[in-house]
Design an enzyme around this catalytic site. Structure first.
Site, PDB file in Angstrom:
ATOM      1  N   GLN A 109      20.799 -11.491  35.424  1.00 62.20           N
ATOM      2  CA  GLN A 109      19.566 -11.420  34.649  1.00 62.20           C
ATOM      3  C   GLN A 109      18.322 -11.358  35.545  1.00 62.20           C
ATOM      4  O   GLN A 109      17.340 -10.712  35.198  1.00 62.20           O
ATOM      5  CB  GLN A 109      19.489 -12.629  33.717  1.00 62.20           C
ATOM      6  CG  GLN A 109      18.510 -12.496  32.570  1.00 62.20           C
ATOM      7  CD  GLN A 109      19.054 -11.671  31.417  1.00 62.20           C
ATOM      8  OE1 GLN A 109      20.198 -11.827  31.020  1.00 62.20           O
ATOM      9  NE2 GLN A 109      18.231 -10.792  30.877  1.00 62.20           N
ATOM     10  N   LYS A 124      20.040 -18.025  31.949  1.00 66.30           N
ATOM     11  CA  LYS A 124      21.031 -17.806  30.895  1.00 66.30           C
ATOM     12  C   LYS A 124      21.522 -19.167  30.439  1.00 66.30           C
ATOM     13  O   LYS A 124      21.426 -20.150  31.183  1.00 66.30           O
ATOM     14  CB  LYS A 124      22.203 -16.983  31.436  1.00 66.30           C
ATOM     15  CG  LYS A 124      22.982 -16.251  30.376  1.00 66.30           C
ATOM     16  CD  LYS A 124      22.365 -14.906  30.026  1.00 66.30           C
ATOM     17  CE  LYS A 124      23.105 -14.245  28.876  1.00 66.30           C
ATOM     18  NZ  LYS A 124      22.682 -12.847  28.699  1.00 66.30           N
ATOM     19  N   ASP A 164      22.849 -13.613  22.759  1.00 71.05           N
ATOM     20  CA  ASP A 164      23.891 -12.945  23.554  1.00 71.05           C
ATOM     21  C   ASP A 164      25.147 -13.030  22.684  1.00 71.05           C
ATOM     22  O   ASP A 164      25.033 -13.192  21.449  1.00 71.05           O
ATOM     23  CB  ASP A 164      24.077 -13.648  24.914  1.00 71.05           C
ATOM     24  CG  ASP A 164      24.978 -12.867  25.882  1.00 71.05           C
ATOM     25  OD1 ASP A 164      24.495 -11.912  26.500  1.00 71.05           O
ATOM     26  OD2 ASP A 164      26.174 -13.196  26.007  1.00 71.05           O
ATOM     27  N   THR A 207      19.129  -3.202  22.884  1.00 71.74           N
ATOM     28  CA  THR A 207      20.087  -3.026  23.984  1.00 71.74           C
ATOM     29  C   THR A 207      20.919  -1.762  23.768  1.00 71.74           C
ATOM     30  O   THR A 207      21.114  -0.964  24.695  1.00 71.74           O
ATOM     31  CB  THR A 207      20.984  -4.271  24.130  1.00 71.74           C
ATOM     32  OG1 THR A 207      20.146  -5.425  24.188  1.00 71.74           O
ATOM     33  CG2 THR A 207      21.819  -4.200  25.388  1.00 71.74           C
ATOM     34  N   SER A 375      12.491  -7.949  24.442  1.00 73.07           N
ATOM     35  CA  SER A 375      12.169  -9.380  24.382  1.00 73.07           C
ATOM     36  C   SER A 375      10.847  -9.642  25.106  1.00 73.07           C
ATOM     37  O   SER A 375      10.028 -10.443  24.656  1.00 73.07           O
ATOM     38  CB  SER A 375      13.273 -10.206  25.049  1.00 73.07           C
ATOM     39  OG  SER A 375      14.299 -10.492  24.129  1.00 73.07           O
TER      40      SER A 375
HETATM   41  P1  NDP Z   1      28.067  -9.962  19.919  1.00 79.18           P
HETATM   42  O1  NDP Z   1      28.527 -11.346  19.814  1.00 79.18           O
HETATM   43  O2  NDP Z   1      27.146  -9.414  18.920  1.00 79.18           O
HETATM   44  O3  NDP Z   1      29.322  -8.978  19.978  1.00 79.18           O
HETATM   45  C1  NDP Z   1      30.305  -9.111  20.959  1.00 79.18           C
HETATM   46  C2  NDP Z   1      31.412  -8.113  20.673  1.00 79.18           C
HETATM   47  O4  NDP Z   1      32.312  -8.117  21.770  1.00 79.18           O
HETATM   48  C3  NDP Z   1      32.224  -8.469  19.450  1.00 79.18           C
HETATM   49  O5  NDP Z   1      32.731  -7.309  18.868  1.00 79.18           O
HETATM   50  C4  NDP Z   1      33.349  -9.323  20.038  1.00 79.18           C
HETATM   51  O6  NDP Z   1      34.535  -9.330  19.274  1.00 79.18           O
HETATM   52  C5  NDP Z   1      33.586  -8.615  21.355  1.00 79.18           C
HETATM   53  N1  NDP Z   1      34.075  -9.580  22.356  1.00 79.18           N
HETATM   54  C6  NDP Z   1      33.436 -10.697  22.783  1.00 79.18           C
HETATM   55  N2  NDP Z   1      34.185 -11.364  23.661  1.00 79.18           N
HETATM   56  C7  NDP Z   1      35.316 -10.645  23.793  1.00 79.18           C
HETATM   57  C8  NDP Z   1      36.488 -10.806  24.565  1.00 79.18           C
HETATM   58  N3  NDP Z   1      36.644 -11.852  25.387  1.00 79.18           N
HETATM   59  N4  NDP Z   1      37.443  -9.837  24.470  1.00 79.18           N
HETATM   60  C9  NDP Z   1      37.287  -8.781  23.655  1.00 79.18           C
HETATM   61  N5  NDP Z   1      36.197  -8.584  22.884  1.00 79.18           N
HETATM   62  C10 NDP Z   1      35.232  -9.498  22.962  1.00 79.18           C
HETATM   63  O7  NDP Z   1      27.456  -9.829  21.411  1.00 79.18           O
HETATM   64  P2  NDP Z   1      26.462  -8.737  21.978  1.00 79.18           P
HETATM   65  O8  NDP Z   1      26.733  -7.412  21.379  1.00 79.18           O
HETATM   66  O9  NDP Z   1      25.099  -9.305  21.918  1.00 79.18           O
HETATM   67  O10 NDP Z   1      26.867  -8.731  23.525  1.00 79.18           O
HETATM   68  C11 NDP Z   1      27.882  -7.863  24.041  1.00 79.18           C
HETATM   69  C12 NDP Z   1      27.730  -7.736  25.549  1.00 79.18           C
HETATM   70  O11 NDP Z   1      26.441  -7.198  25.857  1.00 79.18           O
HETATM   71  C13 NDP Z   1      27.811  -9.043  26.341  1.00 79.18           C
HETATM   72  O12 NDP Z   1      28.390  -8.777  27.601  1.00 79.18           O
HETATM   73  C14 NDP Z   1      26.356  -9.424  26.528  1.00 79.18           C
HETATM   74  O13 NDP Z   1      26.173 -10.274  27.633  1.00 79.18           O
HETATM   75  C15 NDP Z   1      25.754  -8.054  26.765  1.00 79.18           C
HETATM   76  N6  NDP Z   1      24.322  -7.931  26.526  1.00 79.18           N
HETATM   77  C16 NDP Z   1      23.786  -8.260  25.311  1.00 79.18           C
HETATM   78  C17 NDP Z   1      22.437  -8.090  25.097  1.00 79.18           C
HETATM   79  C18 NDP Z   1      21.822  -8.333  23.762  1.00 79.18           C
HETATM   80  O14 NDP Z   1      20.645  -7.989  23.606  1.00 79.18           O
HETATM   81  N7  NDP Z   1      22.517  -8.865  22.781  1.00 79.18           N
HETATM   82  C19 NDP Z   1      21.536  -7.658  26.188  1.00 79.18           C
HETATM   83  C20 NDP Z   1      22.220  -7.245  27.377  1.00 79.18           C
HETATM   84  C21 NDP Z   1      23.557  -7.415  27.532  1.00 79.18           C
HETATM   85  P3  NDP Z   1      34.931 -10.644  18.429  1.00 79.18           P
HETATM   86  O15 NDP Z   1      33.988 -10.661  17.284  1.00 79.18           O
HETATM   87  O16 NDP Z   1      36.345 -10.439  18.053  1.00 79.18           O
HETATM   88  O17 NDP Z   1      34.738 -11.812  19.370  1.00 79.18           O
END
Ligand code: NDP
Length: 443
Positions: A109, A124, A164, A207, A375
């Site tokens: 970050q 974080k 996140d 994002t 943000s």
């Molecule tokens: P959400 O919680 O909205 O969605 C996460 C998604 O990833 C879900 O579909 C989830 O499935 C899946 N997932 C999570 N953990 C696992 C795992 N261990 N194995 C397989 N699938 C998994 O999170 P975000 O969309 O906000 O974040 C997704 C990624 O993007 C992360 O790496 C986060 O750090 C990164 N990110 C997010 C930002 C944001 O603005 N939100 C900004 C920059 C980066 P399930 O529901 O089954 O757990």
């Protein structure tokens, strides 16, 4: 201390924090060329200082479940670096959360925030709390307990958390409500808030949209575009959904998406409204899409998603979701570009496979910076109590993503790494933070 000595030390000291070590190795792996031109960084202990968080807060989160039983989770906030501005970075609620994961995310970050050009340090936080299957009331009680400790460590000029994995609009609302109550102050101490109480338009989409703006600009340099491309997006959360929406609006076809149980495949292209309703509104599993849409198939092994033939892969779920096998499968099927929406979704071997084979590779600290960029814009809007319109924020987001691309491309060229966006992003982010640290003395 020299770069390699610092790396050696941290590998011994924090050996059990494997994701953090991985993230440090990834950044330091690009800095050798920089080290030679800037001996002042080693001389002033920048390498040692930049990998040590300014502050780590670990706390107990007791809460009552719906049966009236006591549950206890562990909370974290890693305030890693404030050279460029107040600490900024999301909160993750997922059962896998531990100190090493939060440190890796906070470390990433720092440089991501630097790339946006906005005044934000790196942080974080989160908890090993698993929101899946919990009632709204349980989520609220957990968020209130989490904030009952965190509130004393954050503030609009100190540390501004956001969402996140597992932390979306609902959780931010509960966290904000408790913060406001305890602090007796309505201020922008969190971002990702609801639009009706200080949130920014486009934050939810930022994002995913930012990733697509970045990829389109990247492809343009190779006389390519997203139009008519077949895309795989892993995950179906916040980042994945809005990457789908923007990519589809630009003429691409997203043929597969996933959650942690499996993936769906739809050769006609996944429909945004249908999947958004299933995932964001009804909070159901992705399998439901295949039950709703005739042309869609469900496959119960998440990782197999990388075996599907596509032009572009956008990993938007979690860290290390593409390993060497995933990368080889994508390569064998003719992938031309990989853009990271998640943080560190491609492991080291996967990244090497892409780069050695001429696959266009966009590193997450650049390509997923759109969320934190908006943000940053939300913080400005909160500070002057004046919201901006959707189009204003969206066009600023697009400009920021295109600037990030240009800056890291040029930085890579300057250091003899033409076309290596990972090196460009690491060097560009590092220089911004390191120079600010130098100017602020040994602190
Ligand atoms: P959400 O919680 O909205 O969605 C996460 C998604 O990833 C879900 O579909 C989830 O499935 C899946 N997932 C999570 N953990 C696992 C795992 N261990 N194995 C397989 N699938 C998994 O999170 P975000 O969309 O906000 O974040 C997704 C990624 O993007 C992360 O790496 C986060 O750090 C990164 N990110 C997010 C930002 C944001 O603005 N939100 C900004 C920059 C980066 P399930 O529901 O089954 O757990």
């Amino acid at each position: 201390m020299l770069l390699e000595e610092v790396l050696h030390d941290i590998k011994e000291k924090d050996a059990e924090q494997k994701e953090f070590i991985q993230a440090v190795e990834e950044v330091f792996g690009s800095l050798e060329v920089l080290d030679k031109r800037h001996p002042e960084y080693a001389k002033n202990g920048i390498y040692q200082r930049i990998i040590e968080p300014e502050r780590i807060i670990i706390f107990r989160i007791p809460w009552l479940d719906d049966k009236g039983e006591v549950q206890v989770n562990r909370g974290y906030r890693v305030q890693f670096n404030s050279a460029l501005g107040p600490y900024k970075g999301g909160l993750r609620f997922h059962e896998s959360v531990n100190l090493g994961i939060i440190k890796f995310l906070a470390f990433e970050q720092i440089f991501k925030n630097a790339l946006t050009g906005l005044m934000m340090g790196g942080a974080k936080g989160g908890s090993d709390f698993n929101p899946k299957g919990k009632s709204d009331n349980e989520i609220m009680r957990f968020c209130q307990s989490f904030m009952s400790e965190l509130y004393r460590h954050i503030g609009p000029h100190l540390d501004i958390p956001a969402g996140d994995i597992g932390v979306g609009a609902r959780e931010i609302g509960y966290l904000f409500g408790q913060y406001k109550r305890l602090q007796n102050e309505f201020s922008g101490a969190l971002t990702g808030k609801g639009i009706n109480y200080g949130g920014s338009l486009v934050r939810k989409e930022a994002t995913g949209y930012g990733l697509i703006y970045f990829m389109e600009r990247y492809l343009q340099d190779y006389n390519l575009s997203l139009k008519d491309k077949k895309i795989i997006i892993s995950g179906s959360g916040n980042v994945a959904l809005y990457a789908l929406q923007k990519a589809s609006s630009m003429g691409a076809k997203v043929i597969a998406m996933s959650d942690s149980d499996g993936y769906i495949y739809d050769e006609n292209g996944i429909d945004f409204d249908t999947i958004r309703t299933i995932k964001e509104i009804d909070r159901k599993r992705i399998k439901e899409y295949a039950n709703t849409v005739n042309s869609a198939l469900y496959h119960p092994v998440t990782k197999d998603i990388w075996k599907i033939k596509c032009d572009i892969a956008l990993p938007c779920a979690t860290q290390n979701e593409i390993d060497a096998d995933g990368a080889k499968a994508l390569l064998a099927n003719g992938v031309i570009a990989v853009g990271e929406g998640a943080n560190m979704p491609c492991n080291k071997e996967a990244v090497s496979i892409f780069m050695e084979n001429g696959i266009l590779y966009a590193p997450g600290k650049a390509s997923n910076a759109g969320g934190v960029a908006v943000s940053g814009l939300e913080m400005s809007q909160d500070a002057i109590f004046k919201p901006s319109s959707f189009d204003e924020v969206d066009s600023q987001l697009k400009k920021i993503m295109e600037n990030i691309y240009e800056n890291i491309k040029v930085r890579a060229q300057e250091y003899g790494k033409d076309g290596d966006l990972l090196a460009g992003a690491n060097i560009e982010g590092f220089i911004k933070v390191a120079d600010a640290m130098l100017a602020q003395g040994i602190v």
